[in-house]
Design an enzyme around this catalytic site. Structure first.
Site, PDB file in Angstrom:
ATOM      1  N   CYS A 205       9.835   0.283  14.823  1.00  0.00           N
ATOM      2  CA  CYS A 205      10.255  -0.409  14.636  1.00  0.00           C
ATOM      3  C   CYS A 205      11.730  -0.269  12.957  1.00  0.00           C
ATOM      4  O   CYS A 205      12.583  -0.467  13.489  1.00  0.00           O
ATOM      5  CB  CYS A 205       9.756  -1.735  14.453  1.00  0.00           C
ATOM      6  SG  CYS A 205       9.357  -1.885  16.632  1.00  0.00           S
TER       7      CYS A 205
ATOM      8  N   LYS B 152       1.018  -1.067   0.083  1.00  0.00           N
ATOM      9  CA  LYS B 152       0.024   0.128   0.285  1.00  0.00           C
ATOM     10  C   LYS B 152       1.191   1.369  -0.224  1.00  0.00           C
ATOM     11  O   LYS B 152       1.791   1.547   0.933  1.00  0.00           O
ATOM     12  CB  LYS B 152      -0.601  -0.112   1.420  1.00  0.00           C
ATOM     13  CG  LYS B 152      -1.434   0.626   1.061  1.00  0.00           C
ATOM     14  CD  LYS B 152      -3.154   0.549   0.380  1.00  0.00           C
ATOM     15  CE  LYS B 152      -4.002   2.046   0.357  1.00  0.00           C
ATOM     16  NZ  LYS B 152      -4.954   2.108  -0.785  1.00  0.00           N
TER      17      LYS B 152
HETATM   18  N1  LIG Z   1       5.898  -1.567  19.847  1.00  0.00           N
HETATM   19  C1  LIG Z   1       6.282  -2.787  18.733  1.00  0.00           C
HETATM   20  O1  LIG Z   1       5.253  -3.009  18.450  1.00  0.00           O
HETATM   21  C2  LIG Z   1       6.988  -3.643  19.149  1.00  0.00           C
HETATM   22  C3  LIG Z   1       6.918  -4.954  18.116  1.00  0.00           C
HETATM   23  C4  LIG Z   1       7.514  -6.059  18.512  1.00  0.00           C
HETATM   24  C5  LIG Z   1       9.576  -5.995  18.767  1.00  0.00           C
HETATM   25  N2  LIG Z   1       9.337  -4.406  19.087  1.00  0.00           N
HETATM   26  C6  LIG Z   1      10.273  -4.155  20.440  1.00  0.00           C
HETATM   27  O2  LIG Z   1      10.337  -4.824  21.600  1.00  0.00           O
HETATM   28  C7  LIG Z   1      10.354  -3.152  22.277  1.00  0.00           C
HETATM   29  C8  LIG Z   1       9.955  -2.807  23.257  1.00  0.00           C
HETATM   30  O3  LIG Z   1       9.506  -1.677  22.735  1.00  0.00           O
HETATM   31  P1  LIG Z   1       8.325  -1.202  23.042  1.00  0.00           P
HETATM   32  O4  LIG Z   1       7.315  -0.788  21.964  1.00  0.00           O
HETATM   33  O5  LIG Z   1       7.342  -1.881  23.987  1.00  0.00           O
HETATM   34  O6  LIG Z   1       8.863  -0.211  24.145  1.00  0.00           O
HETATM   35  P2  LIG Z   1       7.932   0.353  25.004  1.00  0.00           P
HETATM   36  O7  LIG Z   1       9.228   1.923  25.562  1.00  0.00           O
HETATM   37  O8  LIG Z   1       6.391   1.123  24.808  1.00  0.00           O
HETATM   38  O9  LIG Z   1       8.293  -0.263  26.841  1.00  0.00           O
HETATM   39  C9  LIG Z   1       9.449  -0.039  26.724  1.00  0.00           C
HETATM   40  C10 LIG Z   1       9.388  -0.405  28.341  1.00  0.00           C
HETATM   41  O10 LIG Z   1      10.474  -0.416  29.593  1.00  0.00           O
HETATM   42  C11 LIG Z   1      10.558  -0.063  30.764  1.00  0.00           C
HETATM   43  N3  LIG Z   1      12.202  -0.138  31.010  1.00  0.00           N
HETATM   44  C12 LIG Z   1      13.359   0.831  30.497  1.00  0.00           C
HETATM   45  N4  LIG Z   1      14.014   0.390  31.040  1.00  0.00           N
HETATM   46  C13 LIG Z   1      13.824  -0.692  32.337  1.00  0.00           C
HETATM   47  C14 LIG Z   1      14.262  -1.393  33.030  1.00  0.00           C
HETATM   48  N5  LIG Z   1      15.984  -1.705  33.399  1.00  0.00           N
HETATM   49  N6  LIG Z   1      13.485  -1.879  34.161  1.00  0.00           N
HETATM   50  C15 LIG Z   1      12.100  -2.092  34.196  1.00  0.00           C
HETATM   51  N7  LIG Z   1      11.714  -1.074  33.414  1.00  0.00           N
HETATM   52  C16 LIG Z   1      12.323  -0.621  31.972  1.00  0.00           C
HETATM   53  C17 LIG Z   1      10.173   1.670  29.690  1.00  0.00           C
HETATM   54  O11 LIG Z   1       9.513   2.406  31.250  1.00  0.00           O
HETATM   55  C18 LIG Z   1       8.721   1.178  29.029  1.00  0.00           C
HETATM   56  O12 LIG Z   1       7.958   1.270  29.971  1.00  0.00           O
HETATM   57  C19 LIG Z   1      11.805  -2.713  21.368  1.00  0.00           C
HETATM   58  O13 LIG Z   1      13.272  -3.354  21.603  1.00  0.00           O
HETATM   59  C20 LIG Z   1      10.942  -2.609  20.399  1.00  0.00           C
HETATM   60  O14 LIG Z   1      11.982  -2.828  19.440  1.00  0.00           O
HETATM   61  C21 LIG Z   1       8.545  -3.522  19.766  1.00  0.00           C
HETATM   62  O1  LIG Z   2       1.703  -1.705   3.118  1.00  0.00           O
HETATM   63  C1  LIG Z   2       2.051  -0.980   3.856  1.00  0.00           C
HETATM   64  C2  LIG Z   2       2.364  -1.014   5.234  1.00  0.00           C
HETATM   65  C3  LIG Z   2       2.277  -0.052   6.117  1.00  0.00           C
HETATM   66  N1  LIG Z   2       2.760   0.833   5.495  1.00  0.00           N
HETATM   67  C4  LIG Z   2       2.778   1.519   6.988  1.00  0.00           C
HETATM   68  O2  LIG Z   2       3.918   0.681   7.647  1.00  0.00           O
HETATM   69  C5  LIG Z   2       4.110   1.471   8.927  1.00  0.00           C
HETATM   70  C6  LIG Z   2       4.323   0.492  10.157  1.00  0.00           C
HETATM   71  O3  LIG Z   2       3.167  -0.768   9.793  1.00  0.00           O
HETATM   72  P1  LIG Z   2       3.703  -1.982  10.731  1.00  0.00           P
HETATM   73  O4  LIG Z   2       4.745  -2.731  10.027  1.00  0.00           O
HETATM   74  O5  LIG Z   2       1.283  -2.763  10.634  1.00  0.00           O
HETATM   75  O6  LIG Z   2       2.894  -1.768  11.630  1.00  0.00           O
HETATM   76  P2  LIG Z   2       4.630  -1.555  13.239  1.00  0.00           P
HETATM   77  O7  LIG Z   2       3.538  -1.678  14.240  1.00  0.00           O
HETATM   78  O8  LIG Z   2       4.933  -0.953  12.870  1.00  0.00           O
HETATM   79  O9  LIG Z   2       4.774  -3.492  12.261  1.00  0.00           O
HETATM   80  C7  LIG Z   2       6.054  -3.947  12.776  1.00  0.00           C
HETATM   81  O10 LIG Z   2       6.973  -3.575  13.154  1.00  0.00           O
HETATM   82  C8  LIG Z   2       6.633  -4.359  14.162  1.00  0.00           C
HETATM   83  C9  LIG Z   2       8.104  -4.019  15.247  1.00  0.00           C
HETATM   84  O11 LIG Z   2       9.152  -4.840  15.425  1.00  0.00           O
HETATM   85  C10 LIG Z   2       7.143  -5.568  14.185  1.00  0.00           C
HETATM   86  O12 LIG Z   2       6.970  -6.917  15.157  1.00  0.00           O
HETATM   87  C11 LIG Z   2       6.099  -6.029  12.830  1.00  0.00           C
HETATM   88  O13 LIG Z   2       5.797  -7.535  12.579  1.00  0.00           O
HETATM   89  C12 LIG Z   2       5.752  -4.978  11.978  1.00  0.00           C
HETATM   90  O14 LIG Z   2       5.217  -5.314  10.968  1.00  0.00           O
HETATM   91  C13 LIG Z   2       3.324   2.618   9.081  1.00  0.00           C
HETATM   92  O15 LIG Z   2       3.358   3.486   9.195  1.00  0.00           O
HETATM   93  C14 LIG Z   2       2.200   1.409   8.295  1.00  0.00           C
HETATM   94  O16 LIG Z   2       1.390   2.943   7.815  1.00  0.00           O
HETATM   95  C15 LIG Z   2       2.247   1.351   4.462  1.00  0.00           C
HETATM   96  O17 LIG Z   2       3.149   2.132   4.069  1.00  0.00           O
HETATM   97  N2  LIG Z   2       1.936   0.369   3.605  1.00  0.00           N
END
Ligand SMILES: NC(=O)c1ccc[n+]([C@@H]2O[C@H](COP(=O)([O-])OP(=O)(O)OC[C@H]3O[C@@H](n4cnc5c(N)ncnc54)[C@H](O)[C@@H]3O)[C@@H](O)[C@H]2O)c1
Ligand SMILES: O=c1ccn([C@@H]2O[C@H](COP(=O)(O)OP(=O)(O)O[C@H]3O[C@H](CO)[C@@H](O)[C@H](O)[C@H]3O)[C@@H](O)[C@H]2O)c(=O)[nH]1
Length: 470
Positions: A275, A266
């Site tokens: 991320c 898209k």
């Molecule tokens: N957000 C997503 O969709 C997503 C998806 C997959 C993987 N990840 C990965 O997961 C990890 C966390 O991402 P998030 O989005 O949940 O981050 P976030 O910032 O929402 O949450 C992290 C939390 O950890 C806490 N924290 C930091 N240091 C700490 C410590 N020493 N002891 C206790 N608590 C502590 C912070 O206060 C915060 O509340 C990152 O590495 C990210 O790349 C994120």
């Molecule tokens: O066709 C597409 C699909 C996504 N997006 C954009 O790409 C970004 C990321 O979207 P999406 O991947 O759906 O959301 P995230 O929550 O960032 O999830 C990604 O990042 C996470 C953190 O690592 C992973 O766990 C997931 O698998 C991975 O999809 C957003 O701004 C979307 O709007 C587009 O513009 N076009």
């Protein structure tokens, strides 16, 4: 440890820690799951009626399990001490200073969490990397843990693949659960133990068991591939605008090849979220450190193309509005990085807003979920200005209608469903004329808007003949 009762502690109550642990607690009622965080405010919110993050379906699961086998607490040491499996889901942002600044992952929070575990754990623990980390982090963490010499630790990699906005569904039906561990007997036992947790609801064939480095690298590669698809289709959108082709038609035709597939094609104003950019830059840095400069450059272009796409979008707005937006009111629809989340991290809307502020536009923002304080915070961070200075250019409104009043242009930056059902005839009536619409998500019906009288721009679509492009 096999056969012993499992007790889980998760360090980090964020977008990953909260939903993943809530799902484990829901599916494994006999396992006590405790989520700890250094932020007292965050823990308080998790224990309140208004959770700190908006994620469809999350409230129900938390309300069902909280106080039963799901607990949120600031008592980090107690949580660590009592657990047999400790997930670490702390933030791992891009480094802002020092070696690798702007590319490498900042592992400060991870290391602090590991040092806390080393300091207080007095019984054997399985420590699980849930955060996204560079390759070999598990190895480094192992040395920190073992240096304390108080007990034994098995460090596993178990990256999370949930996407925001669909997190609960992604956790319920994961494409796969990836567990990486050391190729030792203790490693195999630990992997087995963790897979027992997921086996409560995930079919065995979807639980991949591998070595640690492959697991750590797979997470970075998965995000790089996903982001690469978005950058590829966005590059195609530029070709479409120059040639008169339609990016959605091209995506449809290309995606019907089952080897390519329809998902993640898209075209948009650019990808955001906490991320994609961070993880690609992390991969770029790893490649550079391994002397693989061409490989690094290859992946780096995914981010560069994303930056170009955002800039291209802003240029279309400025050129479209007769090369000046100074003093013109522009309604920015959406501030979150995608729909169904209140998260704004790396949202394209922030950059669009910043660029329009540089051009001295007046911006009226409406987003159905993002907190107002978050918008002020993000704009302060990106511009370096105080909120009072930003308020000279930016207003936050409570509806599309309010944002659009007297505006010269509507700019769609997030694909919220509610934007599709607005009465654009009414909106048009109260806008300055000619009224423009720049759809950065291709969610609105161009023909209809055109018939109402809007001059429209959609990403990768044939250009409106009334749109100024020079
Ligand atoms: N957000 C997503 O969709 C997503 C998806 C997959 C993987 N990840 C990965 O997961 C990890 C966390 O991402 P998030 O989005 O949940 O981050 P976030 O910032 O929402 O949450 C992290 C939390 O950890 C806490 N924290 C930091 N240091 C700490 C410590 N020493 N002891 C206790 N608590 C502590 C912070 O206060 C915060 O509340 C990152 O590495 C990210 O790349 C994120
Ligand atoms: O066709 C597409 C699909 C996504 N997006 C954009 O790409 C970004 C990321 O979207 P999406 O991947 O759906 O959301 P995230 O929550 O960032 O999830 C990604 O990042 C996470 C953190 O690592 C992973 O766990 C997931 O698998 C991975 O999809 C957003 O701004 C979307 O709007 C587009 O513009 N076009």
């Amino acid at each position: 440890m096999n056969g012993e009762e499992i007790k889980i502690c998760c360090i980090g109550a964020g977008y990953v820690g909260g939903p993943t642990m809530a799902k484990i607690a829901e599916k494994c009622p006999e396992i006590v799951v405790t989520i700890v965080d250094i932020s007292a405010a965050r823990i308080e919110q998790w224990n309140s009626d208004v959770l700190p993050i908006y994620e469809p379906g999350l409230d129900d699961v938390v309300k069902k399990c909280r106080g039963r086998n799901l607990f949120f607490t600031e008592e980090v040491d107690k949580g660590i001490r009592e657990a047999t499996i400790i997930f670490v889901a702390v933030n791992t942002p891009t480094k802002k200073i020092g070696i690798g600044a702007g590319r490498a992952a900042d592992l400060t929070y991870w290391e602090l969490a590991a040092r806390r575990i080393a300091a207080v754990a007095d019984t054997p623990k399985i420590v699980v990397e849930k955060s996204t980390v560079p390759i070999k982090t598990a190895e480094a963490i192992s040395s920190v843990l073992h240096a304390a010499g108080r007990t034994s630790f098995s460090v596993l990699s178990n990256p999370e693949f949930l996407a925001e906005g669909t997190a609960m569904d992604d956790l319920e039906h994961p494409d796969r659960v990836l567990i990486g561990g050391p190729l030792t007997e203790a490693g195999a036992t630990a992997i087995e133990r963790l897979s027992q947790v997921y086996a409560h609801w995930v079919p065995q064939e979807r639980i991949i068991k591998t070595n640690v480095w492959s697991s750590e690298l797979s997470k970075l590669v998965a995000n790089s591939f996903l982001a690469q698809r978005v950058s590829s289709i966005n590059a195609v959108s530029a070709i479409c605008e120059a040639s008169g082709a339609d990016v959605d038609e091209v995506a449809r035709a290309v995606g019907m090849d089952t080897r390519i597939g329809h998902k993640f094609l898209k075209a948009s104003v650019g990808f955001g979220g906490s991320c994609f950019q961070k993880d690609i830059l992390n991969l770029v840095y790893l490649c550079q450190s391994m002397g693989l400069s061409e490989v690094a450059e290859y992946f780096h272009w995914v981010v560069k193309m994303n930056d170009l796409q955002k800039e291209r979008f802003v240029s279309r707005i400025i050129h479209g509005l007769f090369n000046t937006v100074t003093g013109k009111r522009i309604a920015l629809l959406g501030f979150a990085f995608k729909k169904d989340t209140g998260d704004t991290r790396e949202s394209a809307a922030i950059e669009v807003c910043q660029r329009l502020m540089q051009e001295r536009a007046e911006i009226a923002i409406y987003d159905p979920k993002v907190e107002h304080e978050q918008i002020w915070y993000d704009l302060s961070e990106v511009t370096g200005l105080e909120q009072s200075q930003i308020e000279k250019y930016v207003k936050i409104e409570g509806s599309v209608q309010a944002a659009a009043k007297d505006a010269h242009a509507l700019v769609v930056t997030t694909e919220w469903d509610e934007f599709k059902t607005v009465d654009y005839r009414k909106v048009y009536q109260q806008m300055s004329k000619p009224a423009f619409l720049f759809d950065g998500r291709n969610i609105l019906d161009r023909e209809e808007l055109h018939s109402i009288g809007f001059v429209t721009y959609s990403i990768g679509k044939p250009l409106d003949t009334k749109l100024n492009t020079v």
